[in-house]
Scaffold this motif. Structure first.
Motif, PDB file in Angstrom:
ATOM      1  N   PRO A 198       8.611   3.805   4.573  1.00 50.33           N
ATOM      2  CA  PRO A 198       8.404   4.497   5.856  1.00 50.33           C
ATOM      3  C   PRO A 198       7.757   3.620   6.923  1.00 50.33           C
ATOM      4  CG  PRO A 198       7.793   5.915   4.045  1.00 50.33           C
ATOM      5  CD  PRO A 198       8.039   4.551   3.459  1.00 50.33           C
ATOM      6  N   TYR A 199       6.719   2.878   6.539  1.00 49.74           N
ATOM      7  CA  TYR A 199       6.049   2.025   7.516  1.00 49.74           C
ATOM      8  C   TYR A 199       6.882   0.793   7.860  1.00 49.74           C
ATOM      9  CZ  TYR A 199       1.886   4.906   7.487  1.00 49.74           C
ATOM     10  OH  TYR A 199       1.010   5.952   7.636  1.00 49.74           O
ATOM     11  N   PRO A 226       5.693  -6.499  10.210  1.00 52.99           N
ATOM     12  CA  PRO A 226       4.695  -5.580   9.667  1.00 52.99           C
ATOM     13  C   PRO A 226       3.251  -6.024   9.935  1.00 52.99           C
ATOM     14  CG  PRO A 226       6.454  -5.894   8.084  1.00 52.99           C
ATOM     15  CD  PRO A 226       6.695  -6.877   9.203  1.00 52.99           C
ATOM     16  N   GLY A 227       3.004  -7.320   9.928  1.00 50.47           N
ATOM     17  CA  GLY A 227       1.660  -7.826  10.175  1.00 50.47           C
ATOM     18  C   GLY A 227       1.131  -7.524  11.564  1.00 50.47           C
ATOM     19  N   ALA A 228       1.993  -7.129  12.475  1.00 54.00           N
ATOM     20  CA  ALA A 228       1.568  -6.787  13.834  1.00 54.00           C
ATOM     21  C   ALA A 228       1.178  -5.312  13.949  1.00 54.00           C
ATOM     22  CB  ALA A 228       2.684  -7.094  14.834  1.00 54.00           C
ATOM     23  N   VAL A 286      -2.085   0.574  10.629  1.00 58.13           N
ATOM     24  CA  VAL A 286      -1.817   1.922  10.139  1.00 58.13           C
ATOM     25  C   VAL A 286      -3.127   2.700  10.127  1.00 58.13           C
ATOM     26  CG1 VAL A 286      -1.135   3.266   8.114  1.00 58.13           C
ATOM     27  CG2 VAL A 286       0.149   1.212   8.737  1.00 58.13           C
ATOM     28  N   ILE A 287      -3.088   3.913  10.673  1.00 54.85           N
ATOM     29  CA  ILE A 287      -4.242   4.809  10.651  1.00 54.85           C
ATOM     30  C   ILE A 287      -3.900   5.930   9.681  1.00 54.85           C
ATOM     31  CG2 ILE A 287      -5.784   6.265  12.002  1.00 54.85           C
ATOM     32  CD1 ILE A 287      -5.835   3.271  12.789  1.00 54.85           C
ATOM     33  N   GLU A 288      -4.642   6.020   8.599  1.00 58.82           N
ATOM     34  CA  GLU A 288      -4.327   6.947   7.508  1.00 58.82           C
ATOM     35  C   GLU A 288      -5.563   7.691   7.027  1.00 58.82           C
ATOM     36  OE1 GLU A 288      -2.327   8.430   5.519  1.00 58.82           O
ATOM     37  OE2 GLU A 288      -0.381   7.509   5.882  1.00 58.82           O
ATOM     38  N   ASP A 289      -5.311   8.816   6.356  1.00 56.24           N
ATOM     39  CA  ASP A 289      -6.401   9.576   5.759  1.00 56.24           C
ATOM     40  C   ASP A 289      -6.237   9.769   4.256  1.00 56.24           C
ATOM     41  OD1 ASP A 289      -4.183  11.409   6.177  1.00 56.24           O
ATOM     42  OD2 ASP A 289      -5.582  13.005   5.656  1.00 56.24           O
TER      43      ASP A 289
END
Length: 137
Positions: A63-64, A75-77, A80-83
């Motif tokens: 997904p990401y 991807p390195g740029a 991700v904000i996750e809970d």
């Protein structure tokens, strides 16, 4: 340039609470018991969005990785904000910087932890607007 990818449920909003309110309004309109309607709705809940994107959903990195691909960036740029633990693993497996929010205790593997999204906002903005976005600071 840096990009920020937000998980939605549990990070930007509480979908479960919102769903309960919608079902309660609908039940009231049709003279039904709201709790009974909600219990049926929980059993018939559609698959999560990420599960629709990637066959195995989170913690798959797909997904990401798809989000980065659609943005046309490596991807390195991405930050991700996750809970949730599965979302954190998904972002890490995608090779992205992952910050955890909305939890009293840091999820294993996050690069940074914030008790709330509100606390994280200035740091997210600094990451996104900075030339290199210091994720570890």
């Amino acid at each position: 340039m840096k990009y920020v990818l937000f998980d939605v449920d549990g990070t930007l909003m509480d979908a479960v609470s919102n769903q309960r309110q919608v079902w309660a309004t609908w039940a009231e309109r049709y003279g039904l018991d709201a709790d009974e309607v909600y219990q049926v709705a929980l059993r018939t809940r559609p698959m999560e969005t990420f599960a629709q994107v990637a066959e195995d959903g989170k913690p798959s990195p797909v997904p990401y990785l798809l989000a980065a691909e659609q943005l046309g960036v490596e991807p390195g740029a991405c930050l991700v904000i996750e809970d949730a633990p599965s979302g954190v693993r998904s972002g890490l497996r995608a090779g992205m910087t992952v910050w955890g929010v909305n939890a009293a205790v840091a999820v294993e593997g996050v690069h940074r932890h914030f008790v709330s999204l509100r606390e994280a906002v200035p740091h997210i903005l600094a990451f996104a607007s900075g030339p290199h976005g210091n994720a570890a600071a």
